[in-house]
Write a protein that holds these residues in place. Structure first.
Motif, PDB file in Angstrom:
ATOM      1  N   ILE A  74       0.855  -1.187   0.000  1.00  0.00           N
ATOM      2  CA  ILE A  74       0.000   0.000   0.000  1.00  0.00           C
ATOM      3  C   ILE A  74       0.890   1.236   0.000  1.00  0.00           C
ATOM      4  N   SER A  75       0.562   2.221  -0.846  1.00  0.00           N
ATOM      5  CA  SER A  75       1.342   3.462  -0.915  1.00  0.00           C
ATOM      6  C   SER A  75       1.171   4.272   0.361  1.00  0.00           C
ATOM      7  N   GLU A  76       2.260   4.937   0.790  1.00  0.00           N
ATOM      8  CA  GLU A  76       2.176   5.704   2.035  1.00  0.00           C
ATOM      9  C   GLU A  76       1.304   6.953   1.896  1.00  0.00           C
ATOM     10  N   VAL A  77       0.915   7.354   0.678  1.00  0.00           N
ATOM     11  CA  VAL A  77       0.015   8.505   0.555  1.00  0.00           C
ATOM     12  C   VAL A  77      -1.376   8.164   1.075  1.00  0.00           C
ATOM     13  N   TYR A  78      -1.678   6.852   1.223  1.00  0.00           N
ATOM     14  CA  TYR A  78      -2.958   6.424   1.780  1.00  0.00           C
ATOM     15  C   TYR A  78      -2.844   6.050   3.253  1.00  0.00           C
ATOM     16  N   ILE A  79      -1.774   6.558   3.901  1.00  0.00           N
ATOM     17  CA  ILE A  79      -1.547   6.345   5.329  1.00  0.00           C
ATOM     18  C   ILE A  79      -1.521   7.714   6.011  1.00  0.00           C
ATOM     19  N   VAL A  80      -1.964   7.783   7.261  1.00  0.00           N
ATOM     20  CA  VAL A  80      -1.971   9.058   7.981  1.00  0.00           C
ATOM     21  C   VAL A  80      -0.551   9.636   8.022  1.00  0.00           C
ATOM     22  N   PRO A  81      -0.409  10.969   8.000  1.00  0.00           N
ATOM     23  CA  PRO A  81       0.922  11.603   7.926  1.00  0.00           C
ATOM     24  C   PRO A  81       1.901  11.137   8.991  1.00  0.00           C
ATOM     25  N   GLN A  82       1.433  10.919  10.213  1.00  0.00           N
ATOM     26  CA  GLN A  82       2.354  10.539  11.288  1.00  0.00           C
ATOM     27  C   GLN A  82       2.914   9.119  11.129  1.00  0.00           C
TER      28      GLN A  82
END
Length: 341
Positions: free
Chosen positions: A323-331
């Protein structure tokens, strides 16, 4: 034979070699073995978005007067990577595009917007006509293209001539190494002094490297075996909005986009914002973004994220996907102290 009382300088002194190299430079106008750069291949504009991007990158580079070697020093990317970005064979990553454009004097946000338009058009899978994607600078300043192009060409010629003159000037002004030494005694003394400095410098450098190596070995970096991350399936729209995407996020078997249509989606792994995942490592893949760059004011939206970093995640049934980190919360972005996959 040397006169009595005068010691003959050692045969291995390096000064004669320096004189030979210096004279060779005076004759050839440059270092021995210097070769010309490989000429850039011609680019045929066929109307495709990728070719158009390559064309405008070449146009920007030509206006800046910079060579690929100079751009490589400014951007930290290799010459081959920069040449591939302007070849028109495939879409370069956003990072390479922005690095090249900024080094040539381009505006980051303008080129980011142009790249995103092309990325979204390619991801749609629909045929794209040349007039469908118009670079912002053409759309806003089409009436000035003629005069701007002429001015850029004139400036480029002036810069190249000045550059060539500056490169030749040091060679013409340097005194001949053949005339630098006036006696055998001075040559011998200079050789000994240079040898001592070289030995001392080498010992010092070796000691510094050894200390750094020992300190690094004694405190190895600690990596986490796994981490828990939270999904943020949201789209950045306009100057401030960050709203839930109508399409859910999911895990994929490859680090590429549009896996739903490309056969690499892990079925049954759909997620919305707030879902939790266990990730074990990170890797690089296709660059992704959560921004809708067609919306007005998107350049001011602080929720925009673009990245080529992907996490490897474990699903509840034991399957593994990405999963790409752009779909993960910023922290939870930025490797989370995990090792690279």
């Amino acid at each position: 034979m040397a006169p009595p009382g005068v010691r003959k300088p050692p045969s291995w002194t390096i000064r004669p070699l320096i004189r030979i190299i210096g004279c060779k430079i005076r004759k050839t106008g440059g270092p021995v073995g210097r070769s010309a750069g490989r000429p850039e291949r011609a680019l045929t504009r066929d109307g495709s978005p990728v070719r158009e991007l390559a064309f405008w990158l070449r146009d920007l580079r030509a206006a800046s007067g910079l060579t690929y070697a100079q751009l490589a020093q400014r951007t930290t990317y290799s010459i081959s990577t920069l040449q591939e970005a302007t070849a028109g064979r495939r879409l370069p990553t956003l990072k390479v595009t922005l690095a090249l454009a900024e080094a040539c004097g381009g505006t980051s946000e303008t080129w980011r917007s142009y790249w995103i338009q092309i990325r979204r058009a390619l991801d749609s899978g629909n045929p794209v006509a040349q007039e469908d994607i118009v670079p912002p600078w053409v759309e806003n300043h089409s009436e000035n293209l003629g005069s701007a192009s002429a001015a850029a060409s004139t400036n480029l010629v002036d810069r190249v001539e000045d550059s060539e003159a500056n490169e030749r000037a040091p060679v013409q002004q340097e005194p001949s190494e053949c005339e630098a030494v006036t006696s055998d005694r001075q040559k011998a003394q200079w050789s000994k002094k240079r040898l001592r400095l070289t030995v001392v410098g080498g010992i010092t450098c070796f000691g510094v490297v050894s200390v750094v190596t020992l300190l690094t070995a004694s405190s190895p970096k600690h990596f986490q075996s796994f981490a828990s991350v939270i999904v943020q399936n949201k789209v950045a729209i306009g100057p401030s909005e960050l709203i839930e995407d109508s399409s859910p996020s999911y895990l994929s078997s490859e680090t590429i986009s549009r896996c739903g249509t490309r056969g690499c989606k892990l079925q049954g792994t759909e997620m919305s914002s707030g879902a939790k995942l266990v990730v074990s490592c990170w890797t690089h893949g296709e660059e992704m973004t959560n921004a809708d760059f067609t919306s007005a004011g998107i350049s001011r939206n602080k929720g925009v994220a673009s990245s080529d970093l992907w996490y490897r995640a474990l699903w509840s049934d034991g399957r593994i996907g990405y999963i790409s980190e752009v779909y993960i919360v910023p922290q939870n972005r930025g490797t989370m102290d995990l090792k690279q996959c």
